[in-house]
Design a protein around this motif. Structure first.
Motif, PDB file in Angstrom:
ATOM      1  N   VAL A  66       0.868  -1.181   0.000  1.00 15.85           N
ATOM      2  CA  VAL A  66       0.000   0.000   0.000  1.00 15.85           C
ATOM      3  C   VAL A  66       0.904   1.230   0.000  1.00 15.85           C
ATOM      4  O   VAL A  66       1.793   1.340   0.852  1.00 15.85           O
ATOM      5  CB  VAL A  66      -0.907   0.024   1.241  1.00 15.85           C
ATOM      6  CG1 VAL A  66      -1.747   1.304   1.278  1.00 15.85           C
ATOM      7  CG2 VAL A  66      -1.813  -1.208   1.267  1.00 15.85           C
ATOM      8  N   PRO A  67       0.735   2.166  -0.924  1.00 10.44           N
ATOM      9  CA  PRO A  67       1.593   3.360  -0.962  1.00 10.44           C
ATOM     10  C   PRO A  67       1.557   4.109   0.364  1.00 10.44           C
ATOM     11  O   PRO A  67       0.488   4.328   0.939  1.00 10.44           O
ATOM     12  CB  PRO A  67       0.980   4.202  -2.085  1.00 10.44           C
ATOM     13  CG  PRO A  67       0.279   3.213  -2.959  1.00 10.44           C
ATOM     14  CD  PRO A  67      -0.253   2.160  -2.033  1.00 10.44           C
ATOM     15  N   THR A  71      -1.481   9.804   1.005  1.00  7.84           N
ATOM     16  CA  THR A  71      -2.627   9.151   1.633  1.00  7.84           C
ATOM     17  C   THR A  71      -3.359   8.287   0.608  1.00  7.84           C
ATOM     18  O   THR A  71      -3.691   8.750  -0.481  1.00  7.84           O
ATOM     19  CB  THR A  71      -3.591  10.191   2.211  1.00  7.84           C
ATOM     20  OG1 THR A  71      -2.902  10.977   3.188  1.00  7.84           O
ATOM     21  CG2 THR A  71      -4.788   9.520   2.864  1.00  7.84           C
ATOM     22  N   CYS A  72      -3.593   7.040   0.974  1.00  3.42           N
ATOM     23  CA  CYS A  72      -4.250   6.097   0.062  1.00  3.42           C
ATOM     24  C   CYS A  72      -5.736   5.990   0.411  1.00  3.42           C
ATOM     25  O   CYS A  72      -6.089   5.690   1.556  1.00  3.42           O
ATOM     26  CB  CYS A  72      -3.576   4.733   0.153  1.00  3.42           C
ATOM     27  SG  CYS A  72      -4.233   3.513  -1.009  1.00  3.42           S
ATOM     28  N   HIS A  73      -6.598   6.238  -0.552  1.00  4.17           N
ATOM     29  CA  HIS A  73      -8.039   6.125  -0.338  1.00  4.17           C
ATOM     30  C   HIS A  73      -8.496   4.678  -0.419  1.00  4.17           C
ATOM     31  O   HIS A  73      -9.194   4.185   0.469  1.00  4.17           O
ATOM     32  CB  HIS A  73      -8.800   6.958  -1.376  1.00  4.17           C
ATOM     33  CG  HIS A  73     -10.296   6.865  -1.235  1.00  4.17           C
ATOM     34  ND1 HIS A  73     -11.029   5.803  -1.744  1.00  4.17           N
ATOM     35  CD2 HIS A  73     -11.196   7.692  -0.655  1.00  4.17           C
ATOM     36  CE1 HIS A  73     -12.307   5.980  -1.474  1.00  4.17           C
ATOM     37  NE2 HIS A  73     -12.441   7.123  -0.809  1.00  4.17           N
ATOM     38  N   SER A  74      -8.106   3.975  -1.475  1.00  2.63           N
ATOM     39  CA  SER A  74      -8.552   2.595  -1.691  1.00  2.63           C
ATOM     40  C   SER A  74      -7.475   1.793  -2.403  1.00  2.63           C
ATOM     41  O   SER A  74      -6.647   2.350  -3.133  1.00  2.63           O
ATOM     42  CB  SER A  74      -9.833   2.553  -2.538  1.00  2.63           C
ATOM     43  OG  SER A  74     -10.861   3.319  -1.957  1.00  2.63           O
ATOM     44  N   MET A  75      -7.533   0.480  -2.189  1.00  2.90           N
ATOM     45  CA  MET A  75      -6.658  -0.457  -2.889  1.00  2.90           C
ATOM     46  C   MET A  75      -7.501  -1.493  -3.610  1.00  2.90           C
ATOM     47  O   MET A  75      -8.535  -1.937  -3.110  1.00  2.90           O
ATOM     48  CB  MET A  75      -5.723  -1.173  -1.907  1.00  2.90           C
ATOM     49  CG  MET A  75      -4.621  -0.317  -1.331  1.00  2.90           C
ATOM     50  SD  MET A  75      -3.430   0.264  -2.570  1.00  2.90           S
ATOM     51  CE  MET A  75      -2.753  -1.296  -3.161  1.00  2.90           C
ATOM     52  N   PHE A 133     -10.379  -2.714  -0.805  1.00  2.00           N
ATOM     53  CA  PHE A 133     -10.431  -2.351   0.609  1.00  2.00           C
ATOM     54  C   PHE A 133      -9.863  -0.946   0.776  1.00  2.00           C
ATOM     55  O   PHE A 133      -9.119  -0.457  -0.075  1.00  2.00           O
ATOM     56  CB  PHE A 133      -9.679  -3.359   1.489  1.00  2.00           C
ATOM     57  CG  PHE A 133      -8.199  -3.449   1.222  1.00  2.00           C
ATOM     58  CD1 PHE A 133      -7.281  -2.722   1.969  1.00  2.00           C
ATOM     59  CD2 PHE A 133      -7.713  -4.286   0.217  1.00  2.00           C
ATOM     60  CE1 PHE A 133      -5.921  -2.816   1.719  1.00  2.00           C
ATOM     61  CE2 PHE A 133      -6.353  -4.390  -0.035  1.00  2.00           C
ATOM     62  CZ  PHE A 133      -5.453  -3.653   0.722  1.00  2.00           C
ATOM     63  N   GLN A 134     -10.251  -0.298   1.870  1.00  2.00           N
ATOM     64  CA  GLN A 134      -9.808   1.071   2.144  1.00  2.00           C
ATOM     65  C   GLN A 134      -8.852   1.050   3.339  1.00  2.00           C
ATOM     66  O   GLN A 134      -9.273   0.850   4.478  1.00  2.00           O
ATOM     67  CB  GLN A 134     -11.014   1.972   2.402  1.00  2.00           C
ATOM     68  CG  GLN A 134     -11.869   2.157   1.149  1.00  2.00           C
ATOM     69  CD  GLN A 134     -13.064   3.062   1.359  1.00  2.00           C
ATOM     70  OE1 GLN A 134     -14.160   2.590   1.633  1.00  2.00           O
ATOM     71  NE2 GLN A 134     -12.850   4.367   1.232  1.00  2.00           N
ATOM     72  N   PRO A 135      -7.555   1.235   3.090  1.00  2.52           N
ATOM     73  CA  PRO A 135      -6.554   1.114   4.154  1.00  2.52           C
ATOM     74  C   PRO A 135      -6.534   2.306   5.101  1.00  2.52           C
ATOM     75  O   PRO A 135      -6.912   3.415   4.744  1.00  2.52           O
ATOM     76  CB  PRO A 135      -5.243   1.011   3.370  1.00  2.52           C
ATOM     77  CG  PRO A 135      -5.513   1.755   2.106  1.00  2.52           C
ATOM     78  CD  PRO A 135      -6.952   1.529   1.780  1.00  2.52           C
ATOM     79  N   LYS A 136      -6.055   2.039   6.324  1.00  3.52           N
ATOM     80  CA  LYS A 136      -5.807   3.080   7.310  1.00  3.52           C
ATOM     81  C   LYS A 136      -4.303   3.306   7.399  1.00  3.52           C
ATOM     82  O   LYS A 136      -3.518   2.376   7.224  1.00  3.52           O
ATOM     83  CB  LYS A 136      -6.364   2.669   8.679  1.00  3.52           C
ATOM     84  CG  LYS A 136      -7.871   2.465   8.693  1.00  3.52           C
ATOM     85  CD  LYS A 136      -8.354   2.053  10.087  1.00  3.52           C
ATOM     86  CE  LYS A 136      -9.862   1.864  10.113  1.00  3.52           C
ATOM     87  NZ  LYS A 136     -10.334   1.450  11.469  1.00  3.52           N
ATOM     88  N   VAL A 167      -1.936  -4.951  -8.228  1.00  9.89           N
ATOM     89  CA  VAL A 167      -2.509  -3.980  -7.302  1.00  9.89           C
ATOM     90  C   VAL A 167      -2.706  -2.663  -8.036  1.00  9.89           C
ATOM     91  O   VAL A 167      -1.994  -2.340  -8.986  1.00  9.89           O
ATOM     92  CB  VAL A 167      -1.611  -3.749  -6.065  1.00  9.89           C
ATOM     93  CG1 VAL A 167      -1.569  -4.980  -5.181  1.00  9.89           C
ATOM     94  CG2 VAL A 167      -0.205  -3.324  -6.473  1.00  9.89           C
ATOM     95  N   GLN A 168      -3.701  -1.924  -7.583  1.00 11.35           N
ATOM     96  CA  GLN A 168      -3.968  -0.595  -8.103  1.00 11.35           C
ATOM     97  C   GLN A 168      -4.411   0.271  -6.940  1.00 11.35           C
ATOM     98  O   GLN A 168      -5.158  -0.197  -6.064  1.00 11.35           O
ATOM     99  CB  GLN A 168      -5.054  -0.647  -9.183  1.00 11.35           C
ATOM    100  CG  GLN A 168      -5.225   0.643  -9.969  1.00 11.35           C
ATOM    101  CD  GLN A 168      -6.228   0.484 -11.116  1.00 11.35           C
ATOM    102  OE1 GLN A 168      -6.883  -0.544 -11.232  1.00 11.35           O
ATOM    103  NE2 GLN A 168      -6.358   1.512 -11.931  1.00 11.35           N
ATOM    104  N   ALA A 169      -3.943   1.506  -6.885  1.00 10.87           N
ATOM    105  CA  ALA A 169      -4.236   2.379  -5.748  1.00 10.87           C
ATOM    106  C   ALA A 169      -4.973   3.632  -6.196  1.00 10.87           C
ATOM    107  O   ALA A 169      -4.717   4.173  -7.272  1.00 10.87           O
ATOM    108  CB  ALA A 169      -2.938   2.775  -5.035  1.00 10.87           C
TER     109      ALA A 169
END
Length: 302
Positions: A66-67, A71-75, A133-136, A167-169
């Motif tokens: 996950v980048p 800030t990552c919104h979704s993966m 999924f939406q990472p924290k 994967v795509q972010a």
């Protein structure tokens, strides 16, 4: 919504699903500029993931990249799943969240005490699976699995067979979208290779590449986008170059860490079961859990 402070605006959009966030981003030029929502191009992290286990229990797979630079919104994690025999189940997949800087076990039925954020259900068809999924920011995310029953020889084995894992972010980029451009450039030039790419010929020189020398070789390829940036924003070319170089360096170092972590996991996993996928690979046209960021193009300019 135009009047909200940028931090609050991003927090609100962070609760929306990817499609909703992108629709807000496209509402007007002001929101488009303030959110800077960017979908990275799909990146292959593994060509194959094959495992053979002795029991029908959960096993650890690998950490999902996950980048962390923005800030990552979704993966979106995508893969082709195949395994089992006849009408028997093909296995089951889980995405498990772990708090950063905490130690979690890699064995047992409870996913090392991590928090399950996704479970595929038992799969009965060869299919391409899309997991969103939406990472924290204070968590890392990991794939766990249960193998499919595979009767071969005198012993029963539980096999998991995945291929073309990508994967795509969807991220909140900076206003110039430097992270997205750096990420996409490195992905399309195969600098961020699949972790199992060309394992026989890969040498440590490629893994421990000199970052500064690498950036020098990219110099002329990075200049054209900078010109178009400067037309829309009052930013010096030197500052743009600095931001791109910083993201490229960070992404390259992150990939090196990912590769070494996967090599360690693979060594600990022991023997893998190899078998032929065959020629008739089928991809479902519709999956209820699919959220392909590619369906929602995020333009750079309105």
């Amino acid at each position: 919504m135009d009047e909200l402070p940028e931090e609050i605006l991003k927090n609100i959009v962070g609760f929306l699903p990817p499609s909703g966030a992108i629709q807000v981003n496209k509402t007007c030029k002001n929101l488009h500029s303030r959110l800077s929502l960017t979908a990275t191009c799909p990146r292959q992290i593994l060509m194959k993931f094959l495992r053979k286990e002795c029991d029908f229990s959960t096993h650890y797979g690998f950490q999902i990249p996950v980048p962390h630079q923005v800030t990552c919104h979704s993966m979106l994690l995508s893969m082709f799943c195949r395994g089992g025999q006849g009408e028997r189940p093909k296995g089951k997949l889980f995405i498990v969240a772990e708090k950063r800087n905490f130690f979690y076990g890699r064995f047992g039925q409870r996913f090392g005490s991590g928090r399950v954020v996704y479970a595929s259900g038992m799969m009965y068809e060869d299919r391409r699976l899309y997991i969103t999924f939406q990472p924290k920011e204070n968590e890392t995310y990991h794939l766990w699995y249960v193998g499919a029953l595979y009767a071969g020889g005198a012993n029963l084995r539980y096999v998991l067979s995945l291929s073309d894992l990508t994967v795509q972010a969807l991220v909140f980029d900076n206003p110039l979208r430097c992270f997205g451009k750096a990420y996409n450039f490195l992905t399309r030039t195969e600098t961020l290779r699949a972790w199992d790419h060309d394992q026989d010929s890969r040498d440590d020189a490629h893994i421990d590449i000199d970052i500064e020398r690498f950036l020098i070789t990219l110099g002329e390829h990075l200049l054209p986008p900078l010109v178009s940036f400067a037309d829309d924003y009052i930013v010096s070319e030197a500052n743009l170059q600095l931001q791109l170089r910083r993201f490229i360096k960070s992404l390259r170092l992150s990939w090196t860490g990912e590769f070494r972590a996967y090599e360690k996991i693979k060594a600990e996993a022991g023997m893998q079961l190899e078998f032929d996928f065959g020629e008739n690979m089928q991809v479902d046209d519709f999956l209820e859990d699919r959220m392909d960021f590619g369906e929602y193009v995020v333009p750079e300019n309105d």
